[in-house]
Scaffold this active site. Structure first.
Site, PDB file in Angstrom:
ATOM      1  N   GLY A  65      61.430  43.144  12.724  1.00  0.00           N
ATOM      2  CA  GLY A  65      60.927  42.942  14.037  1.00  0.00           C
ATOM      3  C   GLY A  65      60.755  41.325  14.346  1.00  0.00           C
ATOM      4  NE  ARG A 125      63.840  52.522  11.248  1.00  0.00           N
ATOM      5  CZ  ARG A 125      64.873  51.919  12.032  1.00  0.00           C
ATOM      6  NH1 ARG A 125      65.857  52.447  12.629  1.00  0.00           N
ATOM      7  NH2 ARG A 125      64.812  50.591  12.136  1.00  0.00           N
ATOM      8  CG  HIS A 128      64.264  38.016  14.536  1.00  0.00           C
ATOM      9  ND1 HIS A 128      65.162  37.501  14.142  1.00  0.00           N
ATOM     10  CD2 HIS A 128      63.290  37.104  15.194  1.00  0.00           C
ATOM     11  CE1 HIS A 128      64.973  35.907  13.863  1.00  0.00           C
ATOM     12  NE2 HIS A 128      63.832  35.878  14.326  1.00  0.00           N
ATOM     13  CD  GLU A 175      69.881  46.303  10.054  1.00  0.00           C
ATOM     14  OE1 GLU A 175      69.445  45.034  10.111  1.00  0.00           O
ATOM     15  OE2 GLU A 175      69.392  47.009  10.603  1.00  0.00           O
ATOM     16  CE  LYS A 217      62.840  41.596   5.985  1.00  0.00           C
ATOM     17  NZ  LYS A 217      61.955  42.565   6.690  1.00  0.00           N
TER      18      LYS A 217
END
Length: 666
Positions: free
Chosen positions: A167, A295, A238, A278, A119
């Site tokens: 996650g 992916r 999440h 996203e 990230k």
């Protein structure tokens, strides 16, 4: 030059493995499945042309074992590996291992995976590519002092996030600066344990945004395009629950701006293959980069339904060295699609993951269902609890909602609790229909018994279960014979049925009179009359108060699984079971909730705990579950330590009540 691909190994399991095999066979490829001890007879193993055993049930020994997966590809002369999603799909070391073994990895380069898997580094790259990002801190100085100082500059509330993984692990919403040091410490610990890295980033918290993602594709010739967006705002912990395309919130201008930003993100890392960028979008339609998944996404079918494209086919063709078959102006969005994820979990009990054996499985007839389910399949604790995806397409959102509600109503899965009723309640809720959909949807609109479902079966459900047991225990009472012969001759005989469902026990009687069955609760004095309409297969049809209804059921010995539209319930018949004495008001035992691994023991043997204290933490189905004391007392551990494998309902400790300790000491 790209190697000629004729045989593909699918390095995955369950519904996505079956999905990939379906398209691969359509295009003429041969396929190889891999399997663990838990999946020897799984559906994806049966559907592939060949299958190779890769290790024990634990994912680390099988589906996550890079050496074993590569060796399986080499043994079967597979030319390429499709990783699906999850497991090794975003593992840059696996992509490198494929390249070193001379096997084509169906996905982006190891460099792109590594960059977008961080990230911190991905956000740096996005800022350089002028992709809108949430204000925050993504620097290399990871000291607590620097993070606290940067948080003050950004302002509260703030999100603390693990740089690696996802996650929700290593992620914390922090409201005030006084809470920040403790939350940084917790996030670091979670991130280190989950991903092997305690690197963090900070971002300004967006409260109740939309979660909207853009599907992109890129070939090996530098061509990149976007295939519209998906709205994935309805989430729990999440994790996405319901997805739809297109987003009812996104207009043409926003779609183009987000699509172009997603393409810029892909070009920034020389991307190739399928990917998803996203974004979080606020109420003013300002969007910010969240992450890029390198992916295929779980929710890719909704994009397929509104574009008319097979995304797995595009993946395979790009891996074979072909150019993208379309340009951006050729992409058109038509109609509306919705996908729901069917999980083995019980929303009525805090979404606890469920294990067991599937007794009945009938997917809906008016929907696409991607699944890896078959009758008598064991749902184990070793893998993610998602069982299937149900997807519908229609000319507009209103029609798609209606079709999904019916598709869920048609779906029959018995033997294991699922979130089916929870999904149906959300789909049919006014909030969903009115498009009041943000990441706060479940907490605002679905955290109540009306949506979660009642954990206590109604008397009507007990009555139907009693009637079923009466019929099943007495074969001569089947269907019409039950009312026309045996019971007509003994009209006043009250057949006793004692049922247990969860912690509820009910003593009932079933009496046949004039073609109907009177069910009476001997304790509460409740009663009802049921008229048997039909009985066959796994369906009981009865009429109650002039309301005819079908009940799906499956029975095995003294256990009955039913679903009559208000959720899945399991009843046990104890009519002829000897009573072992009255149950204690509180259990003194602490038992595991399912098969899994003890990851932490938080108290020492002989310690004093209060009711509600966590004694140990176990992990199963990729989630941690606290094991708590039900009463105050002294802990007696049953030789359990962190790392131990445990079985469902295994006793790991006993609590000696405080009153008993005092009595013994006196």
């Amino acid at each position: 030059m790209t190697q000629s691909i004729q045989k593909i190994l699918i390095a995955n399991r369950g519904e996505i493995a079956c999905r990939i095999i379906r398209t691969a066979h359509k295009l003429g490829f041969f396929t190889v499945a891999i399997y663990s001890d838990a999946d020897r007879n799984a559906l994806h193993v049966q559907q592939a042309d060949e299958a190779v055993y890769v290790g024990a049930a634990e994912a680390t020994a099988s589906y996550l074992n890079i050496e074993n997966v590569i060796e399986a590809a080499l043994r079967t002369n597979a030319h390429a590996i499709h990783p699906g999603y999850g497991f090794l799909s975003e593992n840059s070391d696996f992509a490198k291992a494929c390249e070193q073994a001379g096997v084509t990895f169906i996905g982006p380069s190891a460099h792109a995976i590594s960059l977008m898997g961080s990230k911190r580094l991905s956000k740096v790259a996005m800022l350089q590519a002028n992709v809108p990002c949430i204000p925050g801190y993504e620097g290399s100085d990871q000291s607590d002092a620097t993070l606290i100082a940067k948080a003050e500059e950004i302002g509260f509330p703030i999100m603390v996030k693990a740089s690696a993984g996802g996650g929700g692990k290593g992620m914390r919403l922090v409201e005030t600066i006084k809470d920040l040091p403790a939350q940084i410490s917790t996030a670091r610990s979670e991130a280190r344990n989950a991903f092997g890295s305690d690197e963090l980033i900070l971002e300004r918290a967006l409260i109740a945004p939309r979660h909207i993602e853009i599907q992109i594709f890129a070939d090996q010739f530098g061509n990149t395009l976007y295939l519209g967006e998906r709205d994935c705002s309805i989430q729990r912990r999440h994790q996405k629950v319901i997805e739809e395309a297109p987003s009812p919130f996104v207009d043409d201008a926003l779609r183009q701006h987000m699509g172009e930003a997603a393409v810029a993100a892909a070009k920034a890392c020389n991307y190739s293959g399928a990917g998803t960028v996203e974004f979080l979008v606020d109420s003013d339609k300002h969007f910010y980069f969240l992450e890029m998944n390198t992916r295929l996404q779980v929710e890719h079918p909704v994009t397929e339904l509104v574009t008319g494209l097979d995304l797995v086919e595009w993946q395979l063709r790009i891996a074979c060295g072909e150019a993208l078959p379309l340009t951006q102006k050729d992409i058109h969005i038509t109609g509306h699609a919705i996908e729901v994820r069917l999980y083995a979990e019980d929303p009525r009990h805090y979404f606890m993951p469920q294990t067991g054996e599937i007794k009945v499985w009938h997917p809906p007839t008016n929907a696409r269902t991607d699944h890896g389910i078959q009758h008598n399949m064991a749902v184990s604790s070793h893998y993610d609890p998602m069982l299937a995806k149900i997807i519908v397409g229609a000319e507009n959102r209103t029609s798609a909602i209606r079709k999904m509600a019916r598709a869920l109503g048609e779906t029959q899965l018995l033997g294991v609790n699922t979130n089916k009723q929870f999904l149906q309640n959300i789909i049919q809720s006014p909030a969903f229909s009115s498009n009041d959909v943000t990441t706060a949807f479940i907490s605002l609109h679905a955290d109540n018994e009306a949506v979660l479902g009642s954990a206590r079966p109604s008397f009507s459900q007990f009555a139907k279960a009693a009637l079923l047991f009466s019929i099943l225990k007495n074969k001569a009472w089947l269907a019409k014979e039950a009312t026309e012969t045996r019971w007509q001759q003994s009209t006043h005989f009250a057949y006793p049925v004692i049922l247990v469902c969860g912690e509820i026990k009910a003593s009932l009687t079933v009496t046949a009179q004039n073609g109907q069955y009177r069910i009476f609760n001997t304790a509460t004095k409740e009663q009802t009359s049921l008229k048997l309409v039909s009985f066959g297969g796994h369906i009981l049809e009865v009429e109650e108060n002039h309301h005819r209804k079908k009940v799906a059921f499956s029975a095995a010995d003294d256990t009955l699984y039913i679903d009559e539209g208000a959720g899945h319930f399991t009843f046990t018949c104890v009519t002829h079971t000897k009573t072992a004495g009255q149950n204690k008001q509180h259990s003194t035992e602490i038992n595991t909730v399912m098969d899994g691994v003890i990851v932490a023991v938080l108290v020492e043997d002989g310690a004093t705990v209060n009711a509600g204290d966590t004694v140990a933490i176990m992990e199963a189905m990729k989630m941690e579950h606290p094991l708590k004391a039900a009463l105050t007392g002294t802990v007696q551990l049953n030789s359990i330590v962190a790392g131990d494998q445990v079985k469902s309902k295994q006793t790991i400790a006993t609590i000696l009540p405080a009153s008993e300790v005092t009595h013994e000491q006196a």
